[in-house]
Design an enzyme around this catalytic site. Structure first.
Site, mmCIF file in Angstrom:
data_model
loop_
_atom_site.group_PDB
_atom_site.id
_atom_site.type_symbol
_atom_site.label_atom_id
_atom_site.label_comp_id
_atom_site.label_asym_id
_atom_site.label_seq_id
_atom_site.Cartn_x
_atom_site.Cartn_y
_atom_site.Cartn_z
ATOM 1 N N ASN A 164 -6.309 -2.647 2.003
ATOM 2 C CA ASN A 164 -6.261 -4.093 2.190
ATOM 3 C C ASN A 164 -7.677 -4.648 2.245
ATOM 4 O OD1 ASN A 164 -3.461 -4.229 2.351
ATOM 5 N ND2 ASN A 164 -3.430 -4.121 4.576
ATOM 6 N N ARG A 209 0.822 -1.217 0.000
ATOM 7 C CA ARG A 209 0.000 0.000 0.000
ATOM 8 C C ARG A 209 0.851 1.260 0.000
ATOM 9 N NH1 ARG A 209 -3.570 0.403 4.718
ATOM 10 N NH2 ARG A 209 -1.924 -0.785 5.700
#
Length: 90
Positions: free
Chosen positions: A37, A19
């Site tokens: 996520n 990320r």
């Protein structure tokens, strides 16, 4: 002309800085949207930008950061949302 894509990345993509690195790459390319996520271990990305910037970003998504192992990337085009920045979500 901007495009919007929804991206789902599967593999070893959580706990490997995917990320954070996706956010950095998106900002480098001038892409707006978010990365988060998913409970199943995958990562979802909503991204808007020029077709060229999105192509470069998608190439990166297919590799990911050094510690990641990307098994599959699914991409769907959709209508523009108008995100102002790119951010990580939980």
């Amino acid at each position: 002309m901007k495009k919007h894509v929804s991206i789902r990345v599967q593999g070893r993509v959580q706990g490997v800085w995917y990320r954070a690195n996706a956010e950095q790459k998106a900002r480098q390319e001038g892409i707006h949207g978010f990365v988060q996520n998913n409970p199943d271990g995958s990562v979802s990305i909503e991204a808007e930008g020029s077709p060229e910037a999105l192509d470069t970003f998608l190439d990166w998504c297919r590799r990911g950061p050094l510690l990641a192992r990307v098994d599959d990337v699914q991409v769907l085009e959709g209508p523009l949302v108008g995100y102002a920045t790119f951010e990580q979500r939980r």
